[in-house]
Scaffold this active site. Sequence first.
Site, PDB file in Angstrom:
ATOM      1  CE  LYS A  12      56.792  31.009  57.194  1.00  0.00           C
ATOM      2  NZ  LYS A  12      57.379  29.831  56.487  1.00  0.00           N
ATOM      3  CE1 TYR A  52      56.634  32.143  51.360  1.00  0.00           C
ATOM      4  CE2 TYR A  52      54.458  31.735  52.261  1.00  0.00           C
ATOM      5  CZ  TYR A  52      55.815  31.924  52.439  1.00  0.00           C
ATOM      6  OH  TYR A  52      56.358  31.863  53.703  1.00  0.00           O
ATOM      7  CG  ASN A 115      59.554  27.369  58.303  1.00  0.00           C
ATOM      8  OD1 ASN A 115      58.610  28.160  58.319  1.00  0.00           O
ATOM      9  ND2 ASN A 115      60.331  27.205  57.246  1.00  0.00           N
ATOM     10  CG  HIS A 118      58.647  35.163  55.221  1.00  0.00           C
ATOM     11  ND1 HIS A 118      58.991  34.446  54.095  1.00  0.00           N
ATOM     12  CD2 HIS A 118      58.826  36.477  54.902  1.00  0.00           C
ATOM     13  CE1 HIS A 118      59.345  35.292  53.139  1.00  0.00           C
ATOM     14  NE2 HIS A 118      59.251  36.530  53.594  1.00  0.00           N
ATOM     15  CD  GLU A 129      59.297  38.905  51.097  1.00  0.00           C
ATOM     16  OE1 GLU A 129      59.732  39.059  52.258  1.00  0.00           O
ATOM     17  OE2 GLU A 129      59.504  37.869  50.440  1.00  0.00           O
TER      18      GLU A 129
END
Length: 136
Positions: A12, A52, A115, A118, A129
């Site tokens: 990310k 998302y 964080n 993913h 995905e």
Amino acid sequence: MNSTEQTLSIIKPDAVVRNLENQIKEIFKNKGFKIIKEKKIQIEKSEAEKFYKVHETKPFYNDLCEYLSSGPIVVMVLEKENAILANRELMGATNPKEASEGTIRKLYGISIDKNSVHGSDSIENAKIEIEFFFKD
Ligand code: CDP
Ligand code: MG
């Protein structure tokens, strides 16, 4: 029940901007994941919203989509025995404060939103995905 699986991993923006791309890839490789496909891209907010969509009713949805589209990301297809669960375990808990020692989020995660990584959470979502980012 062991079988070779593919899962979608994203490094990310918070991790890419801190130049953690190679360190995170090394962790995956050292744990036996093969990086089958990879690309560094920046996505539009509208694409993040699609990716998302499962979270569209959550209070953090808008910030999450702003964030994922805020800078470059590295999108990878990882392959290994039971890759989906193995990757989720290696990533650690969503909130880095709750992540176990040795997990990527414990090592590098800043906060529950930033964080660092993913990972797909099921066989079905891994397919969706991977298709989302690597249509070919
Ligand atoms: O990424 P993971 O599957 O562990 O968590 P999720 O519940 O599917 O949430 C997706 C992403 O939304 C997380 O990785 C966080 O970046 C973000 N999130 C957040 O910003 N605030 C929360 N309270 C929960 C999740
Ligand atoms: Mg998730």
